[in-house]
Write a protein that holds these residues in place. Structure first.
Motif, short mmCIF file in Angstrom:
data_model
loop_
_atom_site.label_atom_id
_atom_site.label_comp_id
_atom_site.label_asym_id
_atom_site.label_seq_id
_atom_site.Cartn_x
_atom_site.Cartn_y
_atom_site.Cartn_z
N THR A 120 0.98 -1.19 0.00
CA THR A 120 -0.09 0.21 0.03
C THR A 120 0.83 1.17 0.02
O THR A 120 0.61 2.20 -0.68
CB THR A 120 -1.08 0.05 1.21
OG1 THR A 120 -1.87 -1.27 1.18
CG2 THR A 120 -1.79 1.22 1.30
N ARG A 124 0.70 3.91 -2.90
CA ARG A 124 0.45 5.59 -2.46
C ARG A 124 1.29 6.47 -3.39
O ARG A 124 1.03 7.40 -4.02
CB ARG A 124 0.72 5.79 -1.00
CG ARG A 124 -0.63 5.36 -0.17
CD ARG A 124 -0.20 5.39 1.40
NE ARG A 124 0.16 6.62 1.93
CZ ARG A 124 0.91 6.49 2.82
NH1 ARG A 124 0.83 5.58 3.89
NH2 ARG A 124 1.50 7.96 3.59
N GLU A 127 0.09 6.34 -6.95
CA GLU A 127 -1.10 7.12 -7.40
C GLU A 127 -0.83 8.76 -7.63
O GLU A 127 -1.67 9.32 -8.20
CB GLU A 127 -2.10 6.88 -6.11
CG GLU A 127 -2.63 5.45 -6.33
CD GLU A 127 -3.68 5.01 -4.80
OE1 GLU A 127 -3.49 5.93 -4.08
OE2 GLU A 127 -4.13 4.03 -4.96
N CYS A 138 3.57 12.94 -0.20
CA CYS A 138 3.41 11.38 0.35
C CYS A 138 4.81 10.73 0.79
O CYS A 138 4.99 10.00 1.55
CB CYS A 138 2.97 10.86 -1.01
SG CYS A 138 2.92 8.96 -1.02
#
Length: 152
Positions: A120, A124, A127, A138
């Motif tokens: 994940t 992230r 994305e 991020c």
């Protein structure tokens, strides 16, 4: 780095399918159709959970059914591959300027994370890769998570 794909050709249609997906379909059929029909004579009823070990007897079958995981092996395999890639790539990504976190901090952090969490984390970054500001935010968040993990 490319990963080789193993394919199977179905003899009746001559169509090629990815082996991992075909094995997933077979696993699903065995759990939802074959075993229920063999054991009860009907397909009706609750499907066997994917992570129930059917190679052993269970003293309390109801408890074993309730505690069995619900993620099929094919999905767990894909997640494991994604996590392996993430554990390799995240230290490289987060060590680059301007974030520049120490590689050993990130390596220790990703080794500590479970497969779903580390996959994940890499997702992230993917994305938001087209937005430099969001990507930097991020990366800084991931860096902060790594540092927080180190201080524990």
């Amino acid at each position: 780095m490319s990963v080789p794909t193993v394919c199977l050709q179905r003899p009746h249609t001559q169509v090629w399918h990815i082996a991992l997906k075909e094995l997933g379909y077979l696993e699903d059929w065995v759990r939802t159709t074959a075993i229920p029909i063999l054991s009860t004579g009907t397909r009706q009823g609750t499907a066997i959970p994917p992570q129930l070990d059917i190679t052993i007897g269970h003293p309390d079958l109801r408890q074993a059914l309730q505690s069995a995981g619900t993620t099929p092996a094919a999905d767990r395999g894909v997640l494991s591959m994604q996590a392996t890639i993430a554990r390799r790539d995240l230290p490289e990504i987060l060590a680059m300027p301007p974030v520049g976190v120490g590689r050993e901090v990130i390596t220790a952090w990703v080794a500590f994370l479970d497969d779903a969490t580390v996959a994940t984390a890499l997702t992230r970054t993917a994305e938001v890769r087209s937005n430099p500001t969001a990507l930097l935010d991020c990366l800084r968040q991931l860096s902060a998570e790594a540092h927080a993990s180190q201080s524990r």
